[in-house]
Design an enzyme around this catalytic site. Structure first.
Site, mmCIF file in Angstrom:
data_model
loop_
_atom_site.group_PDB
_atom_site.id
_atom_site.type_symbol
_atom_site.label_atom_id
_atom_site.label_comp_id
_atom_site.label_asym_id
_atom_site.label_seq_id
_atom_site.Cartn_x
_atom_site.Cartn_y
_atom_site.Cartn_z
ATOM 1 N N GLU A 159 0.783 -1.155 -0.031
ATOM 2 C CA GLU A 159 0.073 -0.051 0.085
ATOM 3 C C GLU A 159 0.890 1.030 0.093
ATOM 4 O O GLU A 159 1.788 1.473 0.745
ATOM 5 C CB GLU A 159 -1.018 0.051 1.257
ATOM 6 C CG GLU A 159 -1.883 -1.074 1.316
ATOM 7 C CD GLU A 159 -2.895 -0.714 2.417
ATOM 8 O OE1 GLU A 159 -4.073 -0.998 2.307
ATOM 9 O OE2 GLU A 159 -2.689 -0.418 3.469
ATOM 10 N N CYS A 160 0.538 2.172 -0.944
ATOM 11 C CA CYS A 160 1.326 3.623 -0.982
ATOM 12 C C CYS A 160 2.960 3.294 -0.915
ATOM 13 O O CYS A 160 3.493 2.656 -1.956
ATOM 14 C CB CYS A 160 0.891 4.332 0.234
ATOM 15 S SG CYS A 160 1.078 6.073 -0.231
#
Length: 439
Positions: A330-331
Protein backbone atom coordinates in the site's frame (compact mmCIF):
# COMPACT_ATOMS: atom_id res chain seq x y z
CA UNK A 1 -31.31 -5.11 23.57
CA UNK A 2 -29.46 -1.89 24.37
CA UNK A 3 -26.64 -0.84 26.66
CA UNK A 4 -25.05 2.49 27.68
CA UNK A 5 -21.84 3.51 25.98
CA UNK A 6 -18.85 5.19 27.61
CA UNK A 7 -19.23 8.98 28.06
CA UNK A 8 -17.37 10.78 25.31
CA UNK A 9 -16.42 14.09 23.70
CA UNK A 10 -15.21 15.19 20.29
CA UNK A 11 -12.18 17.54 20.43
CA UNK A 12 -12.65 19.59 17.28
CA UNK A 13 -11.90 23.02 15.82
CA UNK A 14 -13.18 25.51 13.25
CA UNK A 15 -10.19 24.75 10.98
CA UNK A 16 -6.87 22.93 10.74
CA UNK A 17 -3.88 24.47 12.48
CA UNK A 18 -5.64 25.54 15.68
CA UNK A 19 -3.60 23.28 17.97
CA UNK A 20 -6.21 20.60 18.58
CA UNK A 21 -3.66 17.75 18.33
CA UNK A 22 -1.57 19.30 21.10
CA UNK A 23 -4.73 19.75 23.18
CA UNK A 24 -5.81 16.16 22.48
CA UNK A 25 -2.46 14.68 23.50
CA UNK A 26 -2.30 16.83 26.62
CA UNK A 27 -5.81 15.85 27.67
CA UNK A 28 -5.18 12.14 27.08
CA UNK A 29 -2.05 12.15 29.24
CA UNK A 30 -3.53 14.44 31.90
CA UNK A 31 -6.57 12.21 32.35
CA UNK A 32 -4.41 9.09 32.35
CA UNK A 33 -2.16 10.62 35.01
CA UNK A 34 -5.27 11.40 37.06
CA UNK A 35 -6.19 7.72 37.02
CA UNK A 36 -8.91 7.93 34.37
CA UNK A 37 -9.03 5.13 31.78
CA UNK A 38 -9.45 7.18 28.61
CA UNK A 39 -10.12 5.72 25.15
CA UNK A 40 -8.91 7.73 22.13
CA UNK A 41 -10.31 7.87 18.60
CA UNK A 42 -9.44 9.79 15.45
CA UNK A 43 -12.16 11.05 13.15
CA UNK A 44 -11.20 10.63 9.51
CA UNK A 45 -8.52 8.68 7.68
CA UNK A 46 -5.37 10.04 9.38
CA UNK A 47 -3.07 7.09 10.15
CA UNK A 48 -0.37 9.03 12.04
CA UNK A 49 -2.30 10.60 14.92
CA UNK A 50 -3.52 7.27 16.43
CA UNK A 51 0.07 6.26 17.22
CA UNK A 52 0.51 9.52 19.17
CA UNK A 53 -2.76 8.90 20.99
CA UNK A 54 -1.52 5.49 22.09
CA UNK A 55 1.76 6.99 23.28
CA UNK A 56 -0.21 9.54 25.31
CA UNK A 57 -2.60 7.23 27.14
CA UNK A 58 -1.46 3.64 26.59
CA UNK A 59 -4.58 2.49 24.72
CA UNK A 60 -4.93 1.73 21.02
CA UNK A 61 -6.67 4.53 19.12
CA UNK A 62 -9.06 3.77 16.26
CA UNK A 63 -10.11 5.76 13.20
CA UNK A 64 -13.80 6.50 12.69
CA UNK A 65 -14.47 7.45 9.08
CA UNK A 66 -18.01 8.05 7.89
CA UNK A 67 -17.08 8.19 4.21
CA UNK A 68 -14.92 5.08 3.99
CA UNK A 69 -16.52 2.88 6.69
CA UNK A 70 -19.90 1.13 6.44
CA UNK A 71 -22.21 1.75 9.38
CA UNK A 72 -21.69 -1.67 11.09
CA UNK A 73 -17.91 -1.13 11.19
CA UNK A 74 -18.32 2.42 12.51
CA UNK A 75 -20.63 1.26 15.28
CA UNK A 76 -18.36 -1.66 16.20
CA UNK A 77 -15.31 0.57 16.48
CA UNK A 78 -17.25 3.19 18.41
CA UNK A 79 -17.66 0.65 21.20
CA UNK A 80 -13.94 -0.16 21.50
CA UNK A 81 -13.91 2.00 24.62
CA UNK A 82 -16.59 0.03 26.47
CA UNK A 83 -14.11 -0.79 29.25
CA UNK A 84 -12.91 2.83 29.57
CA UNK A 85 -14.24 5.62 31.78
CA UNK A 86 -13.99 8.41 29.21
CA UNK A 87 -13.79 8.64 25.42
CA UNK A 88 -11.94 11.46 23.64
CA UNK A 89 -12.07 11.65 19.85
CA UNK A 90 -9.87 14.02 17.85
CA UNK A 91 -11.51 15.68 14.88
CA UNK A 92 -9.94 16.38 11.51
CA UNK A 93 -9.82 19.70 9.63
CA UNK A 94 -12.78 21.88 10.57
CA UNK A 95 -15.70 20.36 12.49
CA UNK A 96 -18.09 20.30 9.53
CA UNK A 97 -15.55 19.69 6.76
CA UNK A 98 -16.13 16.62 4.62
CA UNK A 99 -16.53 15.76 0.95
CA UNK A 100 -19.36 16.78 -1.37
CA UNK A 101 -20.85 13.35 -2.05
CA UNK A 102 -21.68 10.62 0.47
CA UNK A 103 -19.62 7.47 0.73
CA UNK A 104 -20.33 4.31 2.71
CA UNK A 105 -22.13 6.13 5.54
CA UNK A 106 -21.78 9.89 5.08
CA UNK A 107 -19.57 12.78 4.02
CA UNK A 108 -16.72 12.01 6.40
CA UNK A 109 -16.93 15.05 8.68
CA UNK A 110 -16.07 15.10 12.37
CA UNK A 111 -19.54 16.49 13.06
CA UNK A 112 -21.12 13.37 11.55
CA UNK A 113 -18.95 11.16 13.73
CA UNK A 114 -19.81 13.11 16.89
CA UNK A 115 -23.51 13.09 16.06
CA UNK A 116 -23.56 9.35 15.35
CA UNK A 117 -21.74 8.51 18.57
CA UNK A 118 -23.68 11.03 20.67
CA UNK A 119 -20.56 12.95 21.69
CA UNK A 120 -20.76 16.67 22.54
CA UNK A 121 -18.07 18.83 20.96
CA UNK A 122 -15.29 20.79 22.65
CA UNK A 123 -14.08 23.43 20.21
CA UNK A 124 -10.43 24.46 20.28
CA UNK A 125 -10.45 28.12 19.22
CA UNK A 126 -7.30 29.92 18.10
CA UNK A 127 -7.87 33.44 19.41
CA UNK A 128 -4.78 34.95 17.77
CA UNK A 129 -5.62 38.40 16.43
CA UNK A 130 -9.09 38.57 17.97
CA UNK A 131 -10.85 38.68 21.31
CA UNK A 132 -14.66 38.91 21.71
CA UNK A 133 -15.02 38.04 18.02
CA UNK A 134 -13.95 34.46 18.80
CA UNK A 135 -17.33 33.98 20.49
CA UNK A 136 -19.13 34.82 17.27
CA UNK A 137 -17.23 32.03 15.51
CA UNK A 138 -18.11 29.56 18.25
CA UNK A 139 -21.75 30.67 18.23
CA UNK A 140 -22.00 29.97 14.52
CA UNK A 141 -20.61 26.48 15.04
CA UNK A 142 -22.96 25.86 17.96
CA UNK A 143 -26.02 26.82 15.89
CA UNK A 144 -25.02 25.35 12.52
CA UNK A 145 -26.36 21.87 13.32
CA UNK A 146 -29.19 21.75 15.90
CA UNK A 147 -28.62 18.00 16.38
CA UNK A 148 -25.03 18.52 17.53
CA UNK A 149 -24.19 19.99 20.93
CA UNK A 150 -21.15 22.19 21.45
CA UNK A 151 -20.38 21.71 25.15
CA UNK A 152 -17.81 24.49 25.39
CA UNK A 153 -14.48 25.79 24.16
CA UNK A 154 -10.79 25.81 24.94
CA UNK A 155 -9.11 29.06 23.94
CA UNK A 156 -5.66 28.59 22.44
CA UNK A 157 -2.73 30.94 21.81
CA UNK A 158 -3.86 33.57 24.30
CA UNK A 159 -1.41 36.50 24.22
CA UNK A 160 -1.86 37.95 27.74
CA UNK A 161 -4.17 38.02 30.79
CA UNK A 162 -5.92 41.05 29.27
CA UNK A 163 -6.45 39.16 26.01
CA UNK A 164 -7.93 36.26 27.96
CA UNK A 165 -10.34 38.53 29.85
CA UNK A 166 -11.58 40.16 26.65
CA UNK A 167 -12.04 36.85 24.85
CA UNK A 168 -13.96 35.37 27.76
CA UNK A 169 -16.31 38.37 27.79
CA UNK A 170 -17.66 37.34 24.42
CA UNK A 171 -18.34 33.79 25.61
CA UNK A 172 -20.07 35.07 28.73
CA UNK A 173 -22.43 37.03 26.48
CA UNK A 174 -23.44 33.96 24.45
CA UNK A 175 -23.50 31.61 27.46
CA UNK A 176 -20.95 29.11 26.12
CA UNK A 177 -18.59 27.63 28.75
CA UNK A 178 -14.85 28.26 28.49
CA UNK A 179 -13.08 25.17 29.81
CA UNK A 180 -9.69 26.79 29.71
CA UNK A 181 -7.36 29.34 28.12
CA UNK A 182 -3.92 28.29 26.90
CA UNK A 183 -1.20 30.94 26.77
CA UNK A 184 0.75 31.17 23.56
CA UNK A 185 3.85 28.94 23.65
CA UNK A 186 6.18 28.25 20.75
CA UNK A 187 7.89 25.24 22.32
CA UNK A 188 4.86 22.94 22.44
CA UNK A 189 5.03 21.87 18.80
CA UNK A 190 5.63 18.42 17.37
CA UNK A 191 7.85 18.27 14.28
CA UNK A 192 6.05 17.78 10.98
CA UNK A 193 6.78 16.21 7.63
CA UNK A 194 4.89 16.42 4.35
CA UNK A 195 2.22 13.90 5.46
CA UNK A 196 1.72 15.61 8.81
CA UNK A 197 3.39 14.79 12.11
CA UNK A 198 6.65 12.89 12.22
CA UNK A 199 5.81 9.31 13.17
CA UNK A 200 5.62 8.51 16.88
CA UNK A 201 8.25 5.78 16.51
CA UNK A 202 10.71 8.35 15.16
CA UNK A 203 10.38 10.85 17.99
CA UNK A 204 12.98 10.15 20.71
CA UNK A 205 11.59 12.73 23.15
CA UNK A 206 7.91 12.04 22.56
CA UNK A 207 7.07 10.87 26.08
CA UNK A 208 8.68 13.94 27.66
CA UNK A 209 6.90 16.27 25.22
CA UNK A 210 3.52 14.72 25.90
CA UNK A 211 4.22 15.03 29.61
CA UNK A 212 4.88 18.74 29.07
CA UNK A 213 1.60 19.07 27.16
CA UNK A 214 -0.25 17.35 29.99
CA UNK A 215 1.22 19.62 32.64
CA UNK A 216 0.38 22.66 30.51
CA UNK A 217 -3.22 21.51 29.99
CA UNK A 218 -3.71 20.60 33.64
CA UNK A 219 -2.52 24.07 34.70
CA UNK A 220 -4.84 25.96 32.37
CA UNK A 221 -7.89 23.76 31.71
CA UNK A 222 -10.66 22.56 34.02
CA UNK A 223 -10.34 18.81 33.54
CA UNK A 224 -13.26 17.99 35.81
CA UNK A 225 -15.58 20.30 33.87
CA UNK A 226 -14.51 18.68 30.61
CA UNK A 227 -15.14 15.20 31.97
CA UNK A 228 -18.52 16.28 33.32
CA UNK A 229 -19.50 17.51 29.83
CA UNK A 230 -19.01 14.05 28.31
CA UNK A 231 -22.16 12.20 27.29
CA UNK A 232 -23.01 8.50 27.04
CA UNK A 233 -25.87 7.54 24.78
CA UNK A 234 -27.63 4.20 24.81
CA UNK A 235 -26.59 2.01 21.88
CA UNK A 236 -28.01 -1.23 20.47
CA UNK A 237 -26.10 -4.41 21.30
CA UNK A 238 -24.98 -5.48 17.83
CA UNK A 239 -22.70 -8.10 16.35
CA UNK A 240 -19.03 -7.19 16.12
CA UNK A 241 -18.09 -6.32 12.52
CA UNK A 242 -14.35 -5.99 11.82
CA UNK A 243 -12.28 -6.41 8.64
CA UNK A 244 -11.48 -10.10 8.06
CA UNK A 245 -7.83 -11.12 7.63
CA UNK A 246 -6.48 -11.54 4.09
CA UNK A 247 -4.66 -14.73 5.14
CA UNK A 248 -4.01 -16.91 8.18
CA UNK A 249 -0.29 -16.10 8.55
CA UNK A 250 0.59 -12.54 7.51
CA UNK A 251 4.19 -11.31 7.27
CA UNK A 252 3.82 -7.59 8.01
CA UNK A 253 6.64 -5.12 7.31
CA UNK A 254 7.02 -2.86 10.36
CA UNK A 255 9.75 -0.26 10.79
CA UNK A 256 10.37 3.45 10.17
CA UNK A 257 9.84 2.97 6.42
CA UNK A 258 6.64 0.90 6.70
CA UNK A 259 4.35 1.76 9.59
CA UNK A 260 1.06 3.13 8.25
CA UNK A 261 -1.43 0.43 9.19
CA UNK A 262 -4.92 1.33 10.34
CA UNK A 263 -5.38 -0.05 13.88
CA UNK A 264 -8.84 -1.43 13.07
CA UNK A 265 -7.35 -3.58 10.31
CA UNK A 266 -4.93 -5.26 12.71
CA UNK A 267 -7.72 -5.55 15.30
CA UNK A 268 -9.88 -7.41 12.80
CA UNK A 269 -7.08 -9.71 11.67
CA UNK A 270 -6.13 -10.67 15.19
CA UNK A 271 -9.76 -11.07 16.32
CA UNK A 272 -10.29 -13.62 13.56
CA UNK A 273 -7.28 -15.63 14.70
CA UNK A 274 -4.75 -14.57 12.07
CA UNK A 275 -1.09 -14.65 13.06
CA UNK A 276 0.88 -11.48 12.31
CA UNK A 277 4.58 -12.01 11.70
CA UNK A 278 6.42 -8.65 11.79
CA UNK A 279 9.71 -8.12 9.98
CA UNK A 280 11.91 -5.12 9.15
CA UNK A 281 13.03 -4.44 5.57
CA UNK A 282 15.33 -1.69 6.88
CA UNK A 283 17.12 -4.30 9.01
CA UNK A 284 17.40 -6.42 5.84
CA UNK A 285 15.07 -9.07 7.24
CA UNK A 286 13.24 -11.42 4.88
CA UNK A 287 9.56 -12.13 5.49
CA UNK A 288 8.83 -15.31 7.44
CA UNK A 289 9.11 -18.24 5.05
CA UNK A 290 5.96 -19.82 6.49
CA UNK A 291 3.75 -16.78 5.79
CA UNK A 292 0.72 -17.14 3.52
CA UNK A 293 0.85 -13.46 2.53
CA UNK A 294 3.35 -10.60 2.72
CA UNK A 295 1.89 -7.14 3.38
CA UNK A 296 3.99 -3.99 2.94
CA UNK A 297 2.17 -1.00 4.48
CA UNK A 298 2.72 2.64 3.66
CA UNK A 299 5.31 4.86 5.26
CA UNK A 300 8.34 6.81 4.12
CA UNK A 301 10.39 4.56 1.82
CA UNK A 302 11.71 7.67 0.05
CA UNK A 303 13.59 8.65 3.22
CA UNK A 304 15.25 5.22 3.40
CA UNK A 305 15.58 4.38 -0.30
CA UNK A 306 19.32 3.79 -0.13
CA UNK A 307 19.00 1.26 2.69
CA UNK A 308 16.13 -0.50 0.94
CA UNK A 309 18.15 -0.69 -2.27
CA UNK A 310 20.96 -2.38 -0.34
CA UNK A 311 18.68 -4.83 1.52
CA UNK A 312 19.56 -7.95 -0.48
CA UNK A 313 18.19 -10.48 2.03
CA UNK A 314 14.85 -8.67 2.17
CA UNK A 315 14.60 -8.44 -1.60
CA UNK A 316 15.53 -12.09 -2.17
CA UNK A 317 13.07 -13.31 0.46
CA UNK A 318 10.31 -11.21 -1.03
CA UNK A 319 10.98 -12.56 -4.52
CA UNK A 320 11.04 -16.13 -3.25
CA UNK A 321 7.70 -15.66 -1.53
CA UNK A 322 6.13 -14.07 -4.62
CA UNK A 323 6.85 -17.15 -6.74
CA UNK A 324 4.08 -19.10 -5.02
CA UNK A 325 2.18 -16.79 -2.64
CA UNK A 326 0.71 -13.29 -2.73
CA UNK A 327 2.50 -10.05 -1.86
CA UNK A 328 0.59 -6.78 -1.45
CA UNK A 329 1.80 -3.22 -0.91
CA UNK A 330 0.00 0.00 0.00
CA UNK A 331 1.36 3.42 -1.03
CA UNK A 332 4.96 3.33 0.25
CA UNK A 333 4.82 -0.46 0.19
CA UNK A 334 3.59 -0.32 -3.40
CA UNK A 335 6.50 1.94 -4.35
CA UNK A 336 8.95 -0.45 -2.67
CA UNK A 337 7.58 -3.33 -4.78
CA UNK A 338 8.29 -1.35 -7.96
CA UNK A 339 11.35 -1.21 -10.17
CA UNK A 340 12.80 2.06 -8.90
CA UNK A 341 12.21 5.05 -6.62
CA UNK A 342 13.76 8.43 -7.37
CA UNK A 343 14.33 10.51 -4.26
CA UNK A 344 13.90 14.28 -3.79
CA UNK A 345 17.48 14.91 -4.93
CA UNK A 346 16.85 13.07 -8.19
CA UNK A 347 18.87 9.98 -7.26
CA UNK A 348 17.37 6.70 -8.47
CA UNK A 349 17.27 3.68 -6.15
CA UNK A 350 16.60 0.08 -7.09
CA UNK A 351 13.50 -1.35 -5.43
CA UNK A 352 12.21 -4.94 -5.24
CA UNK A 353 11.40 -5.12 -8.95
CA UNK A 354 8.33 -7.32 -8.47
CA UNK A 355 6.27 -4.66 -10.24
CA UNK A 356 7.32 -2.27 -12.99
CA UNK A 357 6.28 0.88 -11.10
CA UNK A 358 8.77 3.77 -11.15
CA UNK A 359 8.01 6.73 -8.88
CA UNK A 360 9.75 10.04 -8.29
CA UNK A 361 9.91 12.55 -5.47
CA UNK A 362 12.01 14.90 -7.61
CA UNK A 363 8.74 15.85 -9.29
CA UNK A 364 6.52 16.39 -6.26
CA UNK A 365 2.77 16.50 -6.60
CA UNK A 366 0.26 16.03 -3.80
CA UNK A 367 -2.24 13.21 -4.25
CA UNK A 368 -4.85 13.42 -1.52
CA UNK A 369 -8.36 12.14 -1.06
CA UNK A 370 -10.78 9.30 -0.64
CA UNK A 371 -10.80 6.46 -3.15
CA UNK A 372 -13.46 3.96 -4.18
CA UNK A 373 -11.94 0.97 -5.93
CA UNK A 374 -13.65 -1.85 -7.82
CA UNK A 375 -11.27 -4.80 -8.05
CA UNK A 376 -10.47 -6.17 -11.51
CA UNK A 377 -9.24 -9.43 -10.00
CA UNK A 378 -8.83 -11.17 -6.65
CA UNK A 379 -6.68 -9.29 -4.12
CA UNK A 380 -5.76 -10.44 -0.61
CA UNK A 381 -8.73 -12.77 -0.32
CA UNK A 382 -11.20 -10.27 -1.81
CA UNK A 383 -12.87 -11.34 -5.08
CA UNK A 384 -13.01 -9.62 -8.44
CA UNK A 385 -15.76 -7.00 -8.38
CA UNK A 386 -15.39 -6.23 -4.67
CA UNK A 387 -15.78 -2.52 -3.89
CA UNK A 388 -13.33 -1.01 -1.43
CA UNK A 389 -13.16 2.31 0.40
CA UNK A 390 -9.74 3.82 0.97
CA UNK A 391 -7.66 6.96 1.23
CA UNK A 392 -4.63 8.19 -0.71
CA UNK A 393 -2.03 10.70 0.47
CA UNK A 394 1.46 11.01 -1.03
CA UNK A 395 3.70 13.37 -2.98
CA UNK A 396 5.26 10.98 -5.49
CA UNK A 397 4.84 11.16 -9.26
CA UNK A 398 4.34 8.06 -11.40
CA UNK A 399 6.92 7.85 -14.18
CA UNK A 400 6.09 4.29 -15.25
CA UNK A 401 3.15 2.05 -14.39
CA UNK A 402 3.39 -0.76 -16.98
CA UNK A 403 1.61 -3.64 -15.26
CA UNK A 404 -2.04 -4.62 -15.46
CA UNK A 405 -4.31 -2.29 -13.44
CA UNK A 406 -5.51 -3.69 -10.15
CA UNK A 407 -8.81 -1.83 -9.91
CA UNK A 408 -11.00 0.84 -11.39
CA UNK A 409 -10.41 3.70 -8.94
CA UNK A 410 -12.44 6.89 -8.53
CA UNK A 411 -12.28 9.77 -6.07
CA UNK A 412 -15.02 10.99 -3.74
CA UNK A 413 -16.63 12.87 -6.64
CA UNK A 414 -16.77 9.72 -8.75
CA UNK A 415 -14.03 10.92 -11.11
CA UNK A 416 -11.56 8.28 -12.31
CA UNK A 417 -7.95 8.66 -11.09
CA UNK A 418 -4.85 7.29 -12.89
CA UNK A 419 -3.50 5.62 -9.73
CA UNK A 420 -5.20 2.30 -10.49
CA UNK A 421 -2.73 0.10 -8.66
CA UNK A 422 -0.89 -2.74 -10.37
CA UNK A 423 -0.83 -6.52 -10.67
CA UNK A 424 1.90 -8.84 -11.85
CA UNK A 425 1.32 -12.49 -11.05
CA UNK A 426 0.84 -12.86 -7.29
CA UNK A 427 2.12 -9.33 -6.59
CA UNK A 428 -0.30 -6.43 -6.18
CA UNK A 429 -0.12 -2.84 -5.00
CA UNK A 430 -2.23 0.28 -4.56
CA UNK A 431 -1.58 3.92 -3.79
CA UNK A 432 -4.64 4.03 -1.55
CA UNK A 433 -4.71 2.61 1.96
CA UNK A 434 -7.59 0.21 2.41
CA UNK A 435 -10.06 1.32 5.09
CA UNK A 436 -12.97 -1.07 4.51
CA UNK A 437 -14.66 -3.32 1.99
CA UNK A 438 -18.07 -1.94 1.08
CA UNK A 439 -19.53 -4.95 -0.71
Amino acid sequence: MTRPSTPGLMIAAPASGTGKTTVMLGLLRAFRDAGVAVQPFKSGPDYIDPAFHRAACGRASFNLDGWAMPAPLLDTLGQRGADAELVLAEGSMGLFDGVARPGATGMGSSAETARRMGWPVVLVIDVSGQAQSAAATALGFARYDPDLRVAGVILNRVASPRHERLAKLGFEEIGLPVFGALPRRGDLVLPERHLGLVQAVEHPELDRLIGDYAAFLAAHVDLEAIRAAAYAKTVPATDVILPPPPAQRIALAQDAAFSFVYPHMLEGWRAAGAEILPFSPLADEAPDASADLVWLPGGYPELHAGRLAAAERFRAGLADHARTRPVHGECGGYMALGAALIDAEGVGHRMAGLLGLVTSYAKRKMHLGYRRATLLGEVAGMPEGAVLGGHEFHYSTILEQPDAPLAHVVDAQGEAVPETGSRRGAVTGTFFHLVARWW
